[in-house]
Scaffold this active site. Sequence first.
Site, PDB file in Angstrom:
ATOM      1  N   GLY A 305      11.522  77.454  59.872  1.00 30.58           N
ATOM      2  CA  GLY A 305      12.810  77.460  60.548  1.00 30.58           C
ATOM      3  C   GLY A 305      13.953  76.965  59.695  1.00 30.58           C
ATOM      4  CB  VAL A 306      14.284  74.584  56.940  1.00 31.77           C
ATOM      5  CG1 VAL A 306      15.401  74.099  56.026  1.00 31.77           C
ATOM      6  CG2 VAL A 306      13.969  73.524  58.001  1.00 31.77           C
ATOM      7  N   GLY A 309      15.935  81.133  51.601  1.00 37.39           N
ATOM      8  CA  GLY A 309      15.865  82.371  50.828  1.00 37.39           C
ATOM      9  C   GLY A 309      17.214  82.952  50.461  1.00 37.39           C
ATOM     10  CB  SER A 334      10.225  94.352  49.609  1.00 42.11           C
ATOM     11  OG  SER A 334      11.243  93.615  48.999  1.00 42.11           O
ATOM     12  CG  HIS A 396      14.808  91.258  51.336  1.00 38.55           C
ATOM     13  ND1 HIS A 396      15.151  90.384  50.333  1.00 38.55           N
ATOM     14  CD2 HIS A 396      13.450  91.400  51.268  1.00 38.55           C
ATOM     15  CE1 HIS A 396      14.065  90.011  49.677  1.00 38.55           C
ATOM     16  NE2 HIS A 396      13.027  90.611  50.220  1.00 38.55           N
TER      17      HIS A 396
END
Length: 459
Positions: A305-306, A309, A334, A396
């Site tokens: 939850g932090v 990225g 990816s 992304h």
Amino acid sequence: MNTSDWITKGVSILRTGSLKGGPETSEAPSKSSRSAARSTRDRLKATLRRDEEALSPRVLRRTLLELRSIVDPKVSEVEGGRRARGVAGWYASATPEQRHDMWLLMSEQFVADPLKVKAAQAQYTAAVGTPDEAAAEVNYRRATVSPRRRLLQRFSVNPEGIRFLVDMRAEMQPRLKADRRLLALDVEMEYMFSTWFDVGFLDLRRISWDSPASLIEKLIKYEAVHDIRGWADVKNRLDSDRRCYGFFHPRLPDEPLIFVEVALMDDMATCITPLLDESAAPANLSKATHAIFYSISNTQTGLKGVSFGDSLIKRVVDTLKDEFPKLKTFVTLSPIPGLRPWLSKHASPDLLKAWEQTLELPASAPERAALLGLAAQYLASEMRDGKPLDPVARFHLGNGARVERINWAGDPSTKGMKQSYGLMVNYLYDLKRLDRHRALLAQGKIPTAPAVGKLIPAP
């Protein structure tokens, strides 16, 4: 008896009372008994425990006293931290079910005073639109802060305190779905971690082959996208035309919180195999124009939850541009982990059977066109709750990238076939259009390159 002796004796009672045999020892709870579990409020009032309860009422009361002593307003921050260290020492020797009981105490017994909250809320409501509104709001916010937050802060005072709390939350995660009583503690920890691990406090460091072996071993351990097969493999990912960067916290200096692996090339990568080929010749860095982000891995379950990225990729892009001014294109290669499960519900049995031999399909095969078309549909239009359905796409695209290209046989490995019949996707980070892409996504439109849109079959 002084305070130091009292806390030491208390921790000793916890150890002897709850970890050795006799009336204080209990079997692990069954699923059926867990559903009828008593609240800690009821257990603290009881004299006997039920079979499924790890700590007896007496030891549970002692544990609560130890936890409350940590946040005693009459003791200093240093003394509170010392008491927290004593409880952490007991916790290290506790069984999983005994730890679970401590979590329940922290979650259920360290709550904001409901009467103070109600009174402060009434005062704030009455003050709205008056000169006293700001002061009433501050008072209301203070009233809603739970003692649980101060408890966590006292644990964090110790050098190993943050490590202890992150590991504790990681251990809690599998229990949350079955025991919602822990949610208050989990949310409180997520809030505290989002402050303590704000990206402004993190260091970006390059991890190279010259880094300590203990750090490189952690890359091998935490790599989540493409398994590292050994030292030769990891050397290939850290040498020459490769870069690896991670975020580090000052209190966890030898533990990357998240890391990204990058290949520097003169074109957009379409297949992961050459990137992982240990025998492949390195690219000419003087001609590199493309930075390929081919793996990004979070390492700490306790920091769920932090978000790191988005900031990591931006910082790495800036760092690479400074070192290699010729770099113009920043793109990922990816996986599409949700594609095959989605196809199992939306494709015909005949197509699913044909795709089992995907790598043998010729370029002109209609089954090949069907797979690319449905993959394009999945990535370009499938959403849930306003977010892309695929988890990697969600990450992304949420950062402002767009779906740039779908690659046939991008990952022919067993894992790649299980995830997406071997397909991979490039997400383009166009630095001038990140905000525009986020705005489109907020409107329910997935940013997609024209070439991908053309693959989608007509309705």
